[in-house]
Every structure is written in C-alpha cells, then in structure tokens.
Scaffold this motif. Structure first.
Motif, short mmCIF file in Angstrom:
data_model
loop_
_atom_site.label_atom_id
_atom_site.label_comp_id
_atom_site.label_asym_id
_atom_site.label_seq_id
_atom_site.Cartn_x
_atom_site.Cartn_y
_atom_site.Cartn_z
N ASN A 1 0.83 -1.20 0.00
CA ASN A 1 0.00 0.00 0.00
C ASN A 1 0.87 1.25 0.00
O ASN A 1 2.10 1.19 -0.01
CB ASN A 1 -0.97 0.00 1.18
CG ASN A 1 -0.26 0.09 2.53
OD1 ASN A 1 0.94 0.33 2.60
ND2 ASN A 1 -1.02 -0.10 3.60
N ARG A 2 0.22 2.41 0.03
CA ARG A 2 0.93 3.68 -0.10
C ARG A 2 1.87 3.95 1.07
O ARG A 2 2.93 4.54 0.88
CB ARG A 2 -0.07 4.81 -0.26
CG ARG A 2 -0.97 5.07 0.94
CD ARG A 2 -2.11 5.99 0.60
NE ARG A 2 -3.04 5.36 -0.33
CZ ARG A 2 -4.04 6.02 -0.93
NH1 ARG A 2 -4.23 7.29 -0.69
NH2 ARG A 2 -4.85 5.39 -1.76
N TRP A 3 1.48 3.51 2.27
CA TRP A 3 2.34 3.75 3.44
C TRP A 3 3.60 2.89 3.34
O TRP A 3 4.70 3.35 3.69
CB TRP A 3 1.56 3.46 4.72
CG TRP A 3 0.34 4.31 4.84
CD1 TRP A 3 -0.96 3.91 4.70
CD2 TRP A 3 0.31 5.72 5.08
NE1 TRP A 3 -1.80 4.97 4.84
CE2 TRP A 3 -1.06 6.10 5.09
CE3 TRP A 3 1.29 6.69 5.30
CZ2 TRP A 3 -1.46 7.42 5.30
CZ3 TRP A 3 0.89 8.00 5.52
CH2 TRP A 3 -0.47 8.35 5.51
N GLY A 4 3.46 1.67 2.90
CA GLY A 4 4.63 0.83 2.68
C GLY A 4 5.52 1.38 1.58
O GLY A 4 6.75 1.33 1.67
N ALA A 5 4.88 1.93 0.51
CA ALA A 5 5.65 2.51 -0.59
C ALA A 5 6.48 3.69 -0.13
O ALA A 5 7.68 3.80 -0.43
CB ALA A 5 4.70 2.94 -1.71
N LEU A 6 5.85 4.60 0.64
CA LEU A 6 6.58 5.76 1.14
C LEU A 6 7.68 5.34 2.11
O LEU A 6 8.80 5.84 2.05
CB LEU A 6 5.62 6.72 1.83
CG LEU A 6 6.24 8.01 2.39
CD1 LEU A 6 6.87 8.84 1.27
CD2 LEU A 6 5.20 8.83 3.15
N ALA A 7 7.35 4.39 3.01
CA ALA A 7 8.34 3.92 3.98
C ALA A 7 9.53 3.27 3.29
O ALA A 7 10.68 3.44 3.73
CB ALA A 7 7.68 2.93 4.95
N SER A 8 9.28 2.52 2.21
CA SER A 8 10.40 1.85 1.53
C SER A 8 11.37 2.87 0.94
O SER A 8 12.59 2.70 1.03
CB SER A 8 9.85 0.93 0.43
OG SER A 8 9.29 1.67 -0.64
N LEU A 9 10.83 3.92 0.34
CA LEU A 9 11.68 4.94 -0.24
C LEU A 9 12.47 5.68 0.83
O LEU A 9 13.69 5.88 0.71
CB LEU A 9 10.83 5.93 -1.04
CG LEU A 9 11.57 7.12 -1.67
CD1 LEU A 9 12.59 6.63 -2.69
CD2 LEU A 9 10.57 8.08 -2.32
N MET A 10 11.80 6.07 1.91
CA MET A 10 12.46 6.83 2.97
C MET A 10 13.52 5.97 3.68
O MET A 10 14.62 6.44 3.98
CB MET A 10 11.43 7.33 3.98
CG MET A 10 10.37 8.25 3.38
SD MET A 10 11.10 9.72 2.59
CE MET A 10 11.74 10.57 4.02
N ALA A 11 13.19 4.71 3.95
CA ALA A 11 14.14 3.84 4.66
C ALA A 11 15.38 3.58 3.81
O ALA A 11 16.52 3.61 4.31
CB ALA A 11 13.45 2.52 5.01
N LEU B 1 1.75 -4.19 5.98
CA LEU B 1 0.98 -5.11 6.80
C LEU B 1 0.38 -4.44 8.03
O LEU B 1 -0.67 -4.87 8.53
CB LEU B 1 1.87 -6.29 7.24
CG LEU B 1 2.33 -7.25 6.13
CD1 LEU B 1 3.28 -8.29 6.69
CD2 LEU B 1 1.13 -7.91 5.47
N LEU B 2 1.03 -3.37 8.52
CA LEU B 2 0.56 -2.70 9.73
C LEU B 2 -0.46 -1.61 9.46
O LEU B 2 -1.06 -1.06 10.39
CB LEU B 2 1.75 -2.10 10.49
CG LEU B 2 2.75 -3.10 11.11
CD1 LEU B 2 3.88 -2.35 11.79
CD2 LEU B 2 2.04 -4.03 12.09
N THR B 3 -0.67 -1.26 8.21
CA THR B 3 -1.60 -0.20 7.85
C THR B 3 -2.70 -0.75 6.96
O THR B 3 -2.55 -1.83 6.36
CB THR B 3 -0.87 0.96 7.14
OG1 THR B 3 -0.13 0.42 6.02
CG2 THR B 3 0.10 1.67 8.07
N PRO B 4 -3.84 -0.03 6.83
CA PRO B 4 -4.96 -0.54 6.03
C PRO B 4 -4.56 -0.75 4.57
O PRO B 4 -3.78 0.04 4.01
CB PRO B 4 -6.02 0.56 6.17
CG PRO B 4 -5.66 1.29 7.41
CD PRO B 4 -4.17 1.24 7.51
#
Length: 481
Positions: free
Chosen positions: A417-427, A467-470
């Motif tokens: 999802n979008r939160w995982g996408a943003l987190a992957s880029l930032m991490a 997995l932790l977000t909707p």
C-alpha cells in the motif's frame, strides 16, 4: 591532432542533418498524445533504435573507459550490470505497453494514490536533471580532450543543449524517436572505430599484457569488482529499470506488445555489445599511458582516458565523425529526457493540481516549456556543480532502484500500500546516505555493501508498513491489476 577543416565539415553536416530530421518529424505533432508518446504507433526498427539511443549516453563510454583505465576489465560491470537483467526485458515490455498511461507518475498514482504520484513526480524531475547534467558533462569532457583542450567544456555543454532543445521543443517524442534511429548508427561508430587504431598502436594483446598488471584482464577482480559487487549491480539495474521515468515512452510506444518486446530487448542487447568496445578503449588508454606513448605518462582524471585515445589515435575526418558520434549518443537521450520531463510535470502535476479542463493545445505548450525548464536546470548543474560523471550516473540509477522497490512490489504483491511505498523509499534513502555520511564519503558515492543494506531496509519497510496499515481499497487494486 587538432580539429581540421574536414572535421568541421562533417560535424556541421551532422548537426544540420539531425536538426532537419527532428524538425521534419516535429511538423506532424499536433497534440499531447503525439508529442509525449508518438501516438504509440512505432514499428520494430524504430523501437529498437529508440531503446538503443535513449539507453546509450555519451557519459557511458567516458565513465566506463575511466573505470577500466583505473581497475581493469572488471570495471565493465558498472555498465554491464544490466546484462543478466536483459532477458527479463522480454517480460517487462508488455507491462509498459499495458499501463496505457503517459508517465510512470500516473502508474504510481493508479496503484498508491495521488500523493505518492506527487512523490514520484519529484523524484522523476530530479532524475532527469541529474542525468541530463551527467550526459552533457561527460560528452563535453571527452570532446575537450579529443581536440587537445582547444574547446572549453562549458562551451560544449551549452552548444549541445541548444541543438537538442531546438528539435525536441518542436517535435517531442516523434522527433526523438527518428533522431535516435539515425544517431544509433553513429553510436555504433563511436563504440568501435578506436579499437583497430589503438590495437596496432599498443602492440595488440601482447603489448597490453607486457605493460599492465594481470588483474586488469580479469572480469572479476579480487579487489574492487567482485562477484558480490556484480550481483548488487545486477539487482540495481533489474529493480531500477522499472521506475526510471523515461521507460514508458521508450518501451511502451510500439504499435503492439510484440513490437515493444523486440525494441526493448534488442535495442538494449546492442548496447551490451557496444559496452565491450568502450571497455577495450579504456584498456588501450591504460597501455598508452603505461608505455608513455605520445609523451603521456599519467592522467589527472581517469575519465580523460577516452578523450586521450581519441586525441592521439584518430586522423583528420575521423575526429569529426567521432565528435558527431559523441553528440549523437548524448543528444538522443537528452532529447528524450526533455520530452519526458515535460510529460511528467504536465500530466503528474500541472493538469491535476493547477489547471484541469484546459484545451489539449494548452497542455502541449506547458509540456514544451516545463521540459525546457527542467533541461536548463540540468545544464546549470553540469556547468557549476558536477564533479565525477560515474558517481552521478550511479547515484541516479540507485535512486531509481529505491523508487523501484515500491513499484515492483506494488506489481507483484497486491497487499502493498501507499504507506509501505513511502516507507520503503524513505528507509532506503536514509540508510544509503547515512552510511556514506558516517564513512565520510561523498553522497553520490557507490558501494555494494551500502547498496545492499539500503535495498534490504527498503524491502523490509515496504512489507512491515504495508501489513501494519490498512490495504488500498479493493476496487482500486482490482482495477489496477
């Protein structure tokens, strides 16, 4: 040698021909679909020429010859990193065709929502700016060396920019494709014309082996380019290719999926062959310096190796052809980047957030002007800030990989999802730049171990945060797939 009258005739003739081809093709452009994507009507040979031309830049022979000059044939992997990824292009090409969008930013928005589309748009504009700067500076450096320093680097940068901006502004993707097809033949000349001349000058393979260390003939050096580094470079290319912002126009503009497959695969396979030519020139230049030929016993900048070979090995007429070939390799890609950056800004930002519902001709001119503006930022970066062409090239490739984690993940894993996408880029970016900062390295440096940990951090972040977000709305996800 110095540039002769015959060289000038060949060079000016090339500039006139390529500008005429671009402008003639551009006269057919009437709307944004034609300007940005050529109406997706390109045939197989035009697609091969486009993929080859866009994927081959003038900074590549410069940076690769410099790497081989320094570390030997194992340096070829900085550009052969996509060799093992090339068979996957046959599978990837239909994906770009089936997207049916103008830009990858729109694909990102389809999958992860509008603000992730905005994040991608920002990345894409930075990608185009940095790559344009690298290409202009790389070509300018080799032309400067080729004529013995008689033409300033910055003057060459400005001249190249003026020519490709002219026909790209008018003709868009259609002009880019036809000039790429023509310039592809010159790129082939660029790759191989120096080898027979240099081969005889250094005494062939025997002369090179007498003058250079044994490890310089190995494709996997004990220090530097090891199998581990090759693996990391391969992953860099395989993941990053999906998110490079020009790929949709370069690969998805064929008249059908088979045409896109043929263009993407064979265009890039030709480039892999050309890479061998650039590497051999680097080895020849290293031998020339080791032997002290022409009074040269060292190079202040390893990336001057290609220019050194040109300056001392070519004859009148061939120098003009070589300079034209360098310009061809550069302008074919810079032209595509100018058009694609205009498309990214217009479709991914301007049309959505600033001015929706305008006539198509309005967006056509916005695309032209915004592409010009991004290109000029790249020119300024090349003139005043760029230091090492190879590192800048690898930086943009690596940033594309970090962006590609979410795009590839979003295609193969429906739960992303979008939160995982943003987190992957930032991490991934935070891990990458923090490790270089802690090791007191330039932020555009590239190290295989740093890349591995950054890539791993991005993948883990994508999985955990998704997995932790909707999840994304089911209707949106199903529609995408």
């Amino acid at each position: 040698m110095q540039i002769s009258t015959l060289d000038w005739i060949i060079l000016v003739g090339y500039l006139i021909v390529v500008a005429a081809i671009g402008l003639a093709a551009g006269m057919r452009v009437k709307d944004t679909d034609h300007y940005f994507l050529g109406k997706r009507r390109f045939g197989k040979y035009l697609m091969i020429g486009q993929s080859f031309g866009i994927g081959t830049h003038a900074e590549m022979p410069v940076s690769l010859a410099g790497a081989v000059y320094t570390m030997g044939m194992s340096g070829i992997w900085f550009h052969w990193k996509n060799l093992f990824a090339t068979p996957f292009y046959w599978v990837m090409a239909p994906v770009f065709r089936r997207i049916r969008r103008t830009t990858i930013a729109e694909l990102t928005e389809d999958r992860f929502g509008p603000w992730m589309g905005g994040v991608y748009t920002l990345f894409a504009l930075c990608f185009f700016m940095l790559n344009t700067a690298s290409m202009l500076k790389g070509a300018a450096k080799v032309i400067n060396q080729a004529v013995g320093g008689g033409i300033g680097v910055n003057e060459v940068v400005i001249t190249m920019a003026a020519i490709f901006i002219l026909y790209s502004f008018v003709g868009g993707q259609l002009a880019t494709a036809w000039t790429d097809f023509f310039q592809g033949f010159l790129i082939l000349a660029l790759s191989f014309v120096l080898i027979p001349l240099g081969w005889s000058a250094v005494g062939g393979l025997g002369g090179m082996k007498e003058s250079l260390e044994t490890y310089k003939f190995s494709l996997a050096a004990p220090e530097g380019i090891t199998p581990w580094v090759i693996l990391m470079l391969t992953l860099n290319g395989l993941i990053g290719i999906m998110s490079q912002p020009h790929m949709l126009a370069a690969v998805g503009t064929g008249k059908d999926e088979y045409t896109c497959r043929v263009g993407f695969f064979y265009g890039n396979f030709i480039k892999r062959v050309c890479t061998v030519g650039w590497a051999l020139v680097g080895l020849i230049a290293a031998t020339m310096v080791a032997k002290g030929l022409y009074g040269v016993t060292s190079l202040a900048d390893p990336e001057d190796a290609f220019g050194l070979a040109i300056h001392h090995l070519l004859f009148p007429g061939s120098l003009g052809l070589m300079i034209a070939s360098i310009l061809a390799a550069n302008m074919s890609t810079c032209s595509a980047f100018m058009v694609d950056s205009g498309a990214i800004f217009t479709q991914g930002f301007y049309r959505q957030y600033l001015a929706s519902g305008k006539p198509d001709r309005h967006y056509l001119w916005v695309g032209r002007i915004s592409g010009f503006a991004v290109t000029m930022l790249g020119v300024l970066y090349a003139l005043f800030f760029l230091e090492r062409v190879l590192y800048s090239f690898l930086l943009t490739e690596t940033l594309a990989t970090f962006m590609g984690i979410s795009l590839v993940g979003g295609i193969v894993w429906s739960r992303a999802n979008r939160w995982g996408a943003l987190a992957s880029l930032m991490a991934a970016m935070a891990t990458n730049f923090l490790l270089y900062y802690l090791h007191d390295q330039r932020l555009d440096h590239w190290d295989a171990n740093v890349f591995f940990f950054a890539l791993l951090a991005g993948i883990v972040a994508l999985v955990i945060f998704s997995l932790l977000t909707p999840p994304e709305p089911a209707a949106k996800t199903n529609s995408f797939f």
